[in-house]
Design a protein around this motif. Sequence first.
Motif, PDB file in Angstrom:
ATOM      1  N   GLU A   8     -35.819  92.230 -15.882  1.00  0.00           N
ATOM      2  CA  GLU A   8     -34.910  92.971 -16.753  1.00  0.00           C
ATOM      3  C   GLU A   8     -35.385  94.404 -16.991  1.00  0.00           C
ATOM      4  OE1 GLU A   8     -31.951  91.977 -17.380  1.00  0.00           O
ATOM      5  OE2 GLU A   8     -32.463  90.167 -16.269  1.00  0.00           O
ATOM      6  N   GLN A   9     -36.718  94.585 -17.084  1.00  0.00           N
ATOM      7  CA  GLN A   9     -37.215  95.955 -17.211  1.00  0.00           C
ATOM      8  C   GLN A   9     -36.889  96.766 -15.962  1.00  0.00           C
ATOM      9  OE1 GLN A   9     -38.885  93.128 -17.952  1.00  0.00           O
ATOM     10  NE2 GLN A   9     -40.624  93.517 -19.328  1.00  0.00           N
ATOM     11  N   ARG A  10     -37.038  96.133 -14.806  1.00  0.00           N
ATOM     12  CA  ARG A  10     -36.709  96.829 -13.561  1.00  0.00           C
ATOM     13  C   ARG A  10     -35.214  97.106 -13.462  1.00  0.00           C
ATOM     14  NH1 ARG A  10     -37.513  93.936  -8.996  1.00  0.00           N
ATOM     15  NH2 ARG A  10     -38.083  91.953  -9.977  1.00  0.00           N
ATOM     16  N   ARG A  11     -34.406  96.190 -13.958  1.00  0.00           N
ATOM     17  CA  ARG A  11     -32.960  96.403 -13.919  1.00  0.00           C
ATOM     18  C   ARG A  11     -32.580  97.681 -14.681  1.00  0.00           C
ATOM     19  NH1 ARG A  11     -29.065  93.024 -12.671  1.00  0.00           N
ATOM     20  NH2 ARG A  11     -30.394  91.175 -12.914  1.00  0.00           N
ATOM     21  N   ALA A  12     -33.201  97.874 -15.850  1.00  0.00           N
ATOM     22  CA  ALA A  12     -32.909  99.077 -16.638  1.00  0.00           C
ATOM     23  C   ALA A  12     -33.298 100.338 -15.866  1.00  0.00           C
ATOM     24  CB  ALA A  12     -33.648  99.009 -17.976  1.00  0.00           C
ATOM     25  N   GLU A  39     -47.140  98.949 -14.109  1.00  0.00           N
ATOM     26  CA  GLU A  39     -46.854  97.633 -13.530  1.00  0.00           C
ATOM     27  C   GLU A  39     -45.387  97.495 -13.155  1.00  0.00           C
ATOM     28  OE1 GLU A  39     -48.471  98.153 -16.303  1.00  0.00           O
ATOM     29  OE2 GLU A  39     -50.490  97.309 -16.023  1.00  0.00           O
ATOM     30  N   VAL A  40     -44.497  97.934 -14.046  1.00  0.00           N
ATOM     31  CA  VAL A  40     -43.064  97.831 -13.770  1.00  0.00           C
ATOM     32  C   VAL A  40     -42.674  98.758 -12.621  1.00  0.00           C
ATOM     33  CG1 VAL A  40     -40.746  98.197 -14.713  1.00  0.00           C
ATOM     34  CG2 VAL A  40     -42.522  97.126 -16.117  1.00  0.00           C
ATOM     35  N   ALA A  41     -43.218  99.975 -12.624  1.00  0.00           N
ATOM     36  CA  ALA A  41     -42.889 100.942 -11.576  1.00  0.00           C
ATOM     37  C   ALA A  41     -43.305 100.427 -10.201  1.00  0.00           C
ATOM     38  CB  ALA A  41     -43.568 102.275 -11.869  1.00  0.00           C
ATOM     39  N   GLU A  42     -44.510  99.858 -10.117  1.00  0.00           N
ATOM     40  CA  GLU A  42     -44.985  99.343  -8.830  1.00  0.00           C
ATOM     41  C   GLU A  42     -44.198  98.108  -8.403  1.00  0.00           C
ATOM     42  OE1 GLU A  42     -47.696 100.588  -6.652  1.00  0.00           O
ATOM     43  OE2 GLU A  42     -46.754 102.189  -7.799  1.00  0.00           O
ATOM     44  N   THR A  43     -43.806  97.297  -9.363  1.00  0.00           N
ATOM     45  CA  THR A  43     -43.020  96.110  -9.026  1.00  0.00           C
ATOM     46  C   THR A  43     -41.635  96.488  -8.534  1.00  0.00           C
ATOM     47  OG1 THR A  43     -44.231  94.900 -10.745  1.00  0.00           O
ATOM     48  CG2 THR A  43     -42.278  93.842  -9.855  1.00  0.00           C
ATOM     49  N   CYS A  44     -41.103  97.625  -8.981  1.00  0.00           N
ATOM     50  CA  CYS A  44     -39.814  98.097  -8.475  1.00  0.00           C
ATOM     51  C   CYS A  44     -39.850  98.248  -6.954  1.00  0.00           C
ATOM     52  CB  CYS A  44     -39.458  99.442  -9.104  1.00  0.00           C
ATOM     53  SG  CYS A  44     -38.857  99.341 -10.812  1.00  0.00           S
ATOM     54  N   LEU A  45     -41.022  98.560  -6.414  1.00  0.00           N
ATOM     55  CA  LEU A  45     -41.179  98.736  -4.973  1.00  0.00           C
ATOM     56  C   LEU A  45     -41.732  97.492  -4.296  1.00  0.00           C
ATOM     57  CD1 LEU A  45     -40.915 101.727  -5.979  1.00  0.00           C
ATOM     58  CD2 LEU A  45     -42.386 102.360  -4.074  1.00  0.00           C
ATOM     59  N   GLY A  46     -41.903  96.413  -5.064  1.00  0.00           N
ATOM     60  CA  GLY A  46     -42.432  95.182  -4.486  1.00  0.00           C
ATOM     61  C   GLY A  46     -43.913  95.235  -4.221  1.00  0.00           C
ATOM     62  N   HIS A  47     -44.628  96.177  -4.879  1.00  0.00           N
ATOM     63  CA  HIS A  47     -46.066  96.272  -4.689  1.00  0.00           C
ATOM     64  C   HIS A  47     -46.790  95.250  -5.558  1.00  0.00           C
ATOM     65  CE1 HIS A  47     -45.823 100.744  -3.266  1.00  0.00           C
ATOM     66  NE2 HIS A  47     -45.514  99.882  -2.315  1.00  0.00           N
ATOM     67  N   VAL A  48     -47.920  94.767  -5.087  1.00  0.00           N
ATOM     68  CA  VAL A  48     -48.754  93.846  -5.853  1.00  0.00           C
ATOM     69  C   VAL A  48     -49.736  94.654  -6.677  1.00  0.00           C
ATOM     70  CG1 VAL A  48     -50.471  92.012  -5.729  1.00  0.00           C
ATOM     71  CG2 VAL A  48     -48.542  92.019  -4.132  1.00  0.00           C
ATOM     72  N   THR A  49     -49.799  94.386  -7.978  1.00  0.00           N
ATOM     73  CA  THR A  49     -50.712  95.105  -8.859  1.00  0.00           C
ATOM     74  C   THR A  49     -51.715  94.137  -9.468  1.00  0.00           C
ATOM     75  OG1 THR A  49     -49.245  94.836 -10.765  1.00  0.00           O
ATOM     76  CG2 THR A  49     -48.937  96.805  -9.431  1.00  0.00           C
ATOM     77  N   ASP A  50     -52.857  94.677  -9.826  1.00  0.00           N
ATOM     78  CA  ASP A  50     -53.913  93.914 -10.485  1.00  0.00           C
ATOM     79  C   ASP A  50     -54.482  92.815  -9.579  1.00  0.00           C
ATOM     80  OD1 ASP A  50     -53.843  95.359 -12.918  1.00  0.00           O
ATOM     81  OD2 ASP A  50     -52.056  94.251 -13.519  1.00  0.00           O
ATOM     82  N   SER A  51     -55.459  92.091 -10.111  1.00  0.00           N
ATOM     83  CA  SER A  51     -56.138  91.065  -9.335  1.00  0.00           C
ATOM     84  C   SER A  51     -55.333  89.771  -9.325  1.00  0.00           C
ATOM     85  CB  SER A  51     -57.516  90.798  -9.930  1.00  0.00           C
ATOM     86  OG  SER A  51     -57.372  90.203 -11.216  1.00  0.00           O
ATOM     87  N   LYS A  52     -55.746  88.858  -8.468  1.00  0.00           N
ATOM     88  CA  LYS A  52     -55.078  87.568  -8.376  1.00  0.00           C
ATOM     89  C   LYS A  52     -55.184  86.801  -9.689  1.00  0.00           C
ATOM     90  CE  LYS A  52     -54.901  83.456  -5.408  1.00  0.00           C
ATOM     91  NZ  LYS A  52     -55.496  82.787  -4.220  1.00  0.00           N
ATOM     92  N   VAL A  53     -56.319  86.938 -10.372  1.00  0.00           N
ATOM     93  CA  VAL A  53     -56.520  86.240 -11.647  1.00  0.00           C
ATOM     94  C   VAL A  53     -55.553  86.777 -12.703  1.00  0.00           C
ATOM     95  CG1 VAL A  53     -58.126  85.815 -13.528  1.00  0.00           C
ATOM     96  CG2 VAL A  53     -58.930  85.716 -11.158  1.00  0.00           C
ATOM     97  N   VAL A  54     -55.416  88.111 -12.770  1.00  0.00           N
ATOM     98  CA  VAL A  54     -54.506  88.713 -13.755  1.00  0.00           C
ATOM     99  C   VAL A  54     -53.076  88.270 -13.481  1.00  0.00           C
ATOM    100  CG1 VAL A  54     -53.540  90.882 -14.593  1.00  0.00           C
ATOM    101  CG2 VAL A  54     -55.999  90.701 -14.185  1.00  0.00           C
TER     102      VAL A  54
END
Length: 408
Positions: free
Chosen positions: A372-376, A347-362
């Motif tokens: 902060e995790q991405r900052r590290a 989840e953090v790795a994909e968010t680093c690239l601005g990708h959407v992960t999981d379903s809308k409900v999740v």
Amino acid sequence: MATQFLHKLTAVQVRSLPPGKHSDGGGLWLWKREDGGGQWVLRVSIYGRRREMGLGSLSDVSLREARDAAAKQRALARNNVDPIKERQRQKREAARNLHLLRDVARDAFESRKAELKGDGMAGRWFSPLELHVLPKLGRLPVGEINQTDIRDTLAPLWHTKADTARKALNRLSICLRHAAALGLEVDLQACDNAKALLGKSRHKAENIPAMPWAKVPSFYASLSDGTVTHLALRLLILTGVRSGPLRHLHESQITGDVWTVPGETMKGLKDTTPDFRVPLVPEALALIEQARQHARGGYLFPSTRKGVISDMTMSTLMKRRGMKERPHGFRSSLRIWIAETTTTSHEVAETCLGHVTDSKVVRAYRRTDFLEQRRAVMERWAQWVSSGSSPSLAHSETAALSASADEA
């Protein structure tokens, strides 16, 4: 109507009038709002009954245009024609006449502009239709278009430019559904049947060439002359963003050590894409400080003429160096580096690239962007990228970096 009762307002007054209703004479009124906006309204009498019709907003319709429109509507009223009903009749008539594919396509595009990034002004939504469908089918009544017409139109692209053909087919399907919503008789299965007639495409999609992450530090070190292009490429590599938001980076988007990318500039539908926060590590902040020396109108990467640097500026630099890799590929370099040298969660790795992960409900329950995790992660990436390592030392230095970071 006596001229002394007309044209009471002036263009200067229109801009400075306080909130309220202001008469221009002859039944034309300007309804001014508290926020400075307003609406032109015409009052007419039909068979002794007062009618009010809007003539447009103050931001779209000038005083002169409002007066011209009011004169036309008053002329109808003098002939005992209700101008509101007449306008509705004209709209219905226009809808009935909207039957050629080119007209339906334009109407469908206008209806969807609000859903598209940048209101579709870049032309990417409409261009597959405009370039590959409308030249052959645009003058045909939409109700006469069948799967054979569509197949013959897209066949030259189907096996050579499969992605373009797929987009054209998708847009055409939307146009047919739009025509059906207008009440026109169309074959809603025509696109699916055309796809069956075209068969499976032989075209194999190719990914944008990406630089192996082990070679990125050497390339990063070579971008050292402090020009707009070099600084833009360096920041692109450090942040992992797409070139569009990077090229349009504005001072107003930076707050401290966070860059907030507006949702409408992110890839996807603008009404479902939230603003995206990018952590700015010290190396990135230093680059931004250098870029401020070139800024124009608040934009950190201006073109030499007007606006911001083009999408091809950074690609051309790499092409002139004889490289097959392209700027967008550095996103892949970052993602592979994360996968191979860190234990970062998916989840953090994909968010680093601005990708959407999981379903809308999740996502509705997981209300975090892992800033902060991405900052590290991005700090470690910046340390690696700015190390200036040669490819031969890549693996050993990255292993040492990962080990020290894990111990910390």
